[in-house]
Motif scaffolding. Structure first.
Motif, short mmCIF file in Angstrom:
data_model
loop_
_atom_site.label_atom_id
_atom_site.label_comp_id
_atom_site.label_asym_id
_atom_site.label_seq_id
_atom_site.Cartn_x
_atom_site.Cartn_y
_atom_site.Cartn_z
N GLY A 1110 13.90 14.12 -3.83
CA GLY A 1110 13.68 13.89 -2.41
C GLY A 1110 14.30 14.99 -1.57
N PHE A 1114 12.56 11.90 2.61
CA PHE A 1114 12.10 10.85 1.71
C PHE A 1114 12.95 10.87 0.43
N TYR A 1116 12.65 9.29 -3.84
CA TYR A 1116 11.83 8.60 -4.84
C TYR A 1116 12.67 8.38 -6.09
N THR A 1146 5.07 3.79 -11.00
CA THR A 1146 4.13 4.03 -9.91
C THR A 1146 2.82 4.59 -10.47
N PHE A 1151 1.27 7.96 -6.68
CA PHE A 1151 2.33 8.96 -6.83
C PHE A 1151 1.94 10.26 -6.11
N GLU A 1152 0.71 10.71 -6.33
CA GLU A 1152 0.27 11.97 -5.71
C GLU A 1152 -0.10 11.78 -4.24
N ARG A 1154 1.43 9.70 -2.06
CA ARG A 1154 2.60 9.46 -1.20
C ARG A 1154 3.65 10.56 -1.25
N TYR A 1155 3.67 11.33 -2.32
CA TYR A 1155 4.77 12.28 -2.51
C TYR A 1155 4.22 13.69 -2.77
N VAL A 1190 12.31 20.45 -3.27
CA VAL A 1190 13.00 19.16 -3.26
C VAL A 1190 14.22 19.23 -4.17
#
Length: 1259
Positions: A1110, A1114, A1116, A1146, A1151-1152, A1154-1155, A1190
């Motif tokens: 993150g 955000f 994760y 997830t 997964f792809e 949202r992130y 990240v």
């Protein structure tokens, strides 16, 4: 009407029986017939045979079986069938292959990683439906930052999301793979490609190619269920490809039996959503609930509104299972369900199946009565079936007189002409009574022997409680009070149990349909024809997106209307229902919101907020609403069958005779009546019996039955539940089982409330939480089996708080804690505890523990790999009143969450929580879950009295203790026989070399065990120290697995056990020690050591592979599965969560979406399981490319010391973590690391395999 003089047939082809309801021209009465679904000696197909017989009998014209059925006298046929369900359950579908995007060949096998039963060491999972997998070189990428792409390379998907075709599909390259499948005899294909929900073109190209090459059937995930989430979409496509050819073959055979074939006979088939479809549109994924759906339509359309204004609970009790549903003016539908391990994502009625029915096995085990979940089946069936079967619920009802042999078909014995065998049933119960009464005398020499009838009634009461549990969950999970419903009872066995179940649930009204034995068949004639269209649309809900959604809705409406017109419906007979699938940003919980009637401005958002509040108990402030899908449901209204009103009855009903029935207070002479001889207005006082065809309706004492104007039976229940007094000094064996269910039911309902009212993905979707209730001393009474690492561990927490607060607890107080020294596990697991008061005294505690994804600490996600002290891991709360005398202490808890450091800490400033609002929301949810538990405990106390409830709190613990003692005696005997001693020493190592040493000593005579961890390494300068509660949880989990019986998980499991942990070891660290890895890593190693000591199975992956990433915007968190260890009679399972965790993964598309990541590969790590007589399960490979910088943290084990094999089995492969840089360098990260990853770099995680069992040479 032109067809007034023709026959109408409604048919339900069930697994055992086929039910037929026929309306005969010129006759006011209908014809009802029941045939065996499979009877090859007499006919080929039961529905055809039933139609043939009825036509012969009513017309007098002979129709030989060898000739086709004349269609000139048939207006229509409506049919539901279990052909699809049976093929799925028995794995007898079509041979199919799966076609997936490269890198995801094992995606459907892995699923969400969760184990179906957390205490099953074999990790038994249903087999795959597909035989072969081919991977397609193609890739679609979602574009998260439009400015980073040139306009020419962007394509807008159906959902409105911008996408990039990163790798176009090469049809020529795919041909050889498809040819190989055809050569192997596989000609059916299921296709699921990444992001095909929004860009289906690649799937369509594969379909065109496959059909051109000779494939018979192709199922496209994008066509069947165009919704984001690749796993359920792919599983749905697999189910459809597996079942549709089977259904088409059956339907083709069925239609061929009629003169003129499909052109000359009007046949519609019931779908899982309660709507009818013509033969050509009836497909596998919509057929699995075909029969049960007919029952829901049947009771809802004939009872709701006509017979009662109350919402209805449908209760359909059959031979092996019971279906439970709810109706309150509209069908309750779900978009996803799981049947026999296969997830199906399509609109279907919300029908919950319970493994309890007339065929459920009866057992006496460890001092309590147990009913199911195993079934005796149709063959050999119950004892009374004369086939050498075992005792079942049907046998108990026969003993009690509620199954009456005079009214049961004489189809038993060698010549299939004998009645039910009551003598054999009595003998079997007498034999069981010796065992039961011997046990009772052992407990209390003065205990009075139980009669055969008391034992049979006890089993029926336990069976009823088994069925009440899911009914409570179905209603109360959605925020409805069970007692405010009426029970709509049907199915062969249901009406015998209706009064008891309604009374247990606090209901005052039972409705039994006049066609209750064939209601699923009757419901076919009440259903409408349904056409649906749906497409994804991804956007924030605002005025512009609502306009676009409306445009899409209009286009879909035209499509469904056209489909219905083609089937002969005029526009005035077509109803349209429009839906938007909405969710809050940052959550996975979407609600399908129906458009309200015109005039209310069609404000979907307002309706969403209302439904969310109703279902989850709260609203999210300042949170965007997102649109996910647009759906249109077109209904062709049939108005075919109408309920017929009866004339008022004259005189009193006439009894057919007296029969003896055993109720709680003894045998009673009970009059029997036939429903066919009763009329509107007739009333009966209980006890009495009404025979309704083959169904026996029992009206219990203090109940009153009346016949309604539509010929149905209404029973008024005297539902005042008087306090139950239980005087014996020892546990009543029947009540013990019932209290086990009630206590566990309370913990489960607390869990459902927490899941329902929480906000975070960790709790709501990954299910990383546990709920439990405790005695006034803090001893565990019941712990719903959610996350194993929490099991038993919360007792230490409750006891610490009890000692800390002492008498300083008041009604309305709620405590919060997460510190390891106060019984916690690691800081993200926050425990909320509420005392339960009765007359000013604490009588119980309830507690809920949930994993908060963020509570501060050195790294986002609060799982820092390099923490050396507790303060670096986030907010640490030893004791705080979250609610004091009913007032939520928001200011105090915010201060604790934002200021993790203590005065003892002198290092750099550690950040507080980065997601404060989520923390507060989830804490509120935990308080609500506890409150739910308190309400249910108080109801239990009101019903039984405090003394009785607390006595049984102790008895259930004693019951669990006995089960563990018996298991330990068996294990000791085996060890002494094999090794000459019941003392075993076992050890294993963490990757830094620290040792977990266990000396296990079992006393075979007493059934006791000592777990001595002397020799374990001291506290480590790292974060894999584990508080004592974690080791206790690991021990209790292992014991529960080894008992292998569905005992409640409580303090009794640890009563025969002593656990010695040397103070200062890394299993009993100081209160300053870092512990974040102890809960997720060390717990797994302790479990491996304990199970190896018991020689139960080889080591599993021994790790949770914790990944967090993150930035400031955000965070994760996920745990990645691996291989489970092999055992004496089983291979390990690949790609699952092992032992102390069971959280979900997830979905790749979510997964792809949202992130900022691309998932290149998620599959099994082949041959990583240890070889042996039984092979260990394989680990997983997960490759993630990051699309922007990240911070990534990995916290893992088994990177140095491999998972050990057992009894000569080879070790599983060690795990590995790599970072692949943009210049393709592969960097080894070790087991624990935190790194700043740049855009374009790839994290590759290879998780460990499980150990093998038995030497390879003995294979």
């Amino acid at each position: 009407m032109e067809s007034m003089g023709k026959f109408r047939f409604c048919i339900d082809r069930g697994g055992t029986f086929t039910d037929i309801y026929a309306e005969v021209p010129g006759q006011s009465d209908c014809r009802v017939m029941k045939l065996l679904s499979v009877d090859p000696a007499n006919y080929d197909d039961a529905p055809v045979e039933g139609i043939r017989r009825i036509l012969e009998e009513c017309t007098g014209e002979k129709i030989p079986r060898s000739s086709k059925i004349p269609t000139d006298k048939i207006e229509w046929i409506r049919m539901g069938t279990t052909v699809a369900t049976n093929a799925l359950l028995e794995r007898k579908g079509e041979r199919i292959a799966l076609c997936v995007t490269r890198g995801f060949r094992d995606l459907l096998q892995i699923g969400n990683q969760a184990r179906p039963n957390i205490f099953d060491l074999t990790v038994a999972k249903p087999s795959n439906l597909y035989e072969e997998v081919i991977e397609v070189d193609e890739r679609i990428e979602l574009v998260l930052d439009k400015e980073s792409m040139t306009a020419s390379s962007l394509v807008e998907g159906i959902s409105g999301e911008p996408i990039r075709v990163a790798k176009p599909l090469d049809k020529e390259a795919l041909k050889p793979s498809l040819k190989i499948l055809l050569d192997k005899g596989i000609s059916c294909l299921a296709i699921v490609l990444m992001h095909s929900y929004t860009y289906p073109h690649h799937e369509i190209l594969v379909e065109e190619l496959a059909l051109s090459m000779g494939f018979r059937h192709v199922s496209l995930s994008s066509a069947l269920t165009p919704m984001v989430r690749a796993v359920p979409r792919g599983l749905t496509a697999s189910v459809d490809a597996y079942l549709t050819p089977v259904i088409k073959e059956y339907l083709s055979g069925f239609m061929s039996k009629f003169e003129g074939g499909p052109e000359k006979v009007n046949v519609l088939f019931m779908q899982s959503d309660g709507g009818l479809a013509p033969e050509q549109r009836f497909s596998g994924h919509k057929a699995v609930l075909s029969g049960p759906a007919g029952g829901v339509v049947g009771y809802s359309q004939t009872l709701f509104g006509l017979e009662t204004t109350k919402p209805l609970i449908g209760f359909d009790m059959g031979g092996t299972s019971t279906d439970v549903s709810r109706y309150d003016g509209s069908y309750e539908q779900v978009l996803e369900t799981q049947i026999s391990g296969a997830i199906i994502q399509a609109p279907q009625l919300d029908i919950n199946t319970v493994a309890a029915g007339g065929g459920s096995k009866l057992k006496f085990q460890f001092g309590s009565f147990r009913v199911g979940p195993e079934s005796v089946g149709a063959h050999p069936g119950p004892v009374c079936y004369r086939k050498g079967g075992e005792l079942a619920v049907t046998d108990a009802n026969l003993i009690l007189g509620t199954v009456i042999p005079d009214y049961f078909p004489s189809i038993f014995g060698p010549n299939e002409d004998q009645p039910l065998d009551i003598e054999a049933t009595k003998k079997a119960f007498e034999k069981l009574s010796v065992e039961i009464n011997s046990y009772r005398k052992n407990q209390d020499p003065l205990a009075k022997d139980m009669s055969v009838e008391e034992i049979a009634l006890g089993f029926v009461n336990v069976a009823n409680e088994t069925m009440c549990r899911p009914i409570r969950q179905l209603t109360e999970m959605k925020g409805h009070e069970t007692r405010n419903h009426a029970l709509a009872c049907f199915g062969g066995a249901g009406p015998q149990h209706a009064c008891s179940i309604a009374r247990s649930l606090g209901m005052s009204e039972v409705l039994i349909h006049r066609y209750c034995g064939i209601l699923s068949a009757y419901g076919m004639g009440l259903a409408d024809v349904v056409e649906e269209r749906q497409e994804p649309y991804s956007s924030v809900y605002d005025s512009d997106s609502v306009l676009e959604a409306s445009r899409r809705e209009t286009a879909l409406t035209l499509q469904v209307k056209q489909r219905l017109r083609e089937q002969g419906f005029r526009d005035e007979s077509i109803l349209i229902e429009s839906y938007l699938n909405l969710r809050y940003e940052g959550t996975d919980t979407a609600i399908m919101v129906k458009r309200q009637k015109d005039g209310q401005e069609n404000d979907y958002a307002a309706e969403f907020l209302k439904l969310f509040q109703q279902e989850y108990g709260f609203k999210l402030q300042n949170r965007k609403i997102l649109i996910c899908d647009v759906r249109v449901r077109g209904i062709g209204v049939t108005n075919i069958l109408k309920p017929k009103e009866l004339q008022p009855a004259l005189g009193d009903p006439t009894s057919e005779g007296l029969y003896k029935i055993y109720f709680g207070n003894g045998w009673q002479e009970t009059a029997l009546y036939k429903l066919q001889n009763m009329g509107y207005g007739h009333t009966l006082q209980g006890p009495s019996i009404i025979m309704n065809g083959n169904s026996t309706v029992i009206i219990e004492p203090n109940c009153k039955a009346s016949i309604t104007k539509y010929g149905n039976i209404r029973i008024e229940i005297d539902s005042s539940q008087s306090t139950v007094k239980i005087s014996e000094k020892v546990a009543d064996v029947v009540q013990l089982s019932i209290f086990n269910h009630r206590f566990m039911g309370i913990a489960e309902q607390m869990g459902r409330t927490l899941q329902r009212t929480s906000i975070s993905t960790n709790i709501k979707e990954r299910l990383d939480f546990s709920c439990a209730l405790f005695g006034p001393d803090g001893g565990l009474v019941a712990n719903a089996p959610h996350v194993p690492v929490h099991l038993g561990a919360m007792s230490s927490t409750v006891r610490w708080q009890l000692n800390y607060w002492g008498d300083n607890l008041s009604e309305g107080d709620v405590l919060v804690t997460n510190h390891p020294c106060s019984g916690g596990s690691h800081l993200p697991d926050i425990t909320v505890i509420t005392p339960v008061f009765d007359t000013g005294k604490v009588v119980f505690f309830v507690a809920s523990r949930g994993h908060h994804a963020e509570i501060g600490g050195a790294t986002p996600g609060s799982m820092p790999p390099f923490s050396k002290s507790i303060w670096e891991e986030g907010a640490a709360i030893k004791a705080f009143k979250l609610v004091e005398k009913g007032v939520f202490q928001e200011e105090g808890i915010i201060k604790l969450l934002l200021s993790p450091c203590s005065d003892d800490y002198s290092g750099p400033q550690i950040p507080g929580t980065r997601r404060l609002q989520d923390n507060l929301s989830d804490l509120h949810a935990q308080v609500a879950a506890n409150q739910r538990g308190i309400t249910l405990i108080k109801e239990l106390i009101e019903q039984y009295g405090l003394e009785t409830v607390q006595s049984y709190m102790t008895y259930v613990q004693t019951n669990a203790e006995e089960a563990v003692r018996e298991m330990l005696k068996v294990v000791a005997a085996n060890l002494e026989k094999e090794k000459g001693s019941a003392v075993i020493e076992e050890e294993d190592y963490m990757d830094d070399g620290s040792c977990i040493h266990l000396k296990l000593t079992i006393d075979g005579k007493k059934g006791e065990a000592t777990f001595d961890f002397t020799g374990t390494s001291p506290e480590v300068y790292g974060n894999w120290n584990a508080p004592e509660a974690v080791t206790s949880a690991a021990v209790i989990y292992c014991l529960r697995c080894l008992v292998n019986v569905d005992i409640p998980l409580n303090q009794g499991c640890l009563a025969p056990v002593k656990i010695h942990i040397p103070e200062g070891s890394f299993l009993s660290p100081s209160d300053k020690a870092a512990v974040v890895g102890g809960n997720v890593l060390t717990s797994q190693r302790v479990t491996d050591v304990v199970l190896t000591a018991f020689q139960a199975c080889a080591c599993s992956q021994g790790c949770m592979n914790n990944l967090t990433f993150g930035d400031d915007t955000f965070g994760y968190y996920e745990t990645i599965g691996g291989g489970s260890g092999a055992g004496p009679s089983w291979d390990g399972t690949s790609g699952v969560q092992c032992h102390m965790t069971n959280t979900r993964m997830t979905d790749p598309e979510i997964f792809e979406q949202r992130y900022p990541v691309l998932l290149h590969r998620f599959g099994l790590r082949e041959n990583s399981g240890g070889a042996g007589l039984h092979r260990g399960g394989d680990g997983l490979v997960r490759e993630i490319e990051f699309r922007r910088p990240v911070v990534v943290s990995i916290l893992s084990e088994r990177r140095v010391h491999a998972p050990k094999g057992l009894k000569g089995g080879n070790d599983g492969a060690r795990g590995v973590n790599y970072l692949i840089s943009k210049d393709k360098r592969r960097l080894y990260l070790g087991g624990k690391n935190t790194i700043l990853v740049n855009a374009g770099e790839i994290l590759q995680i290879l998780t460990p395999g499980g150990g093998g069992y038995g030497s390879v040479s003995s294979c």
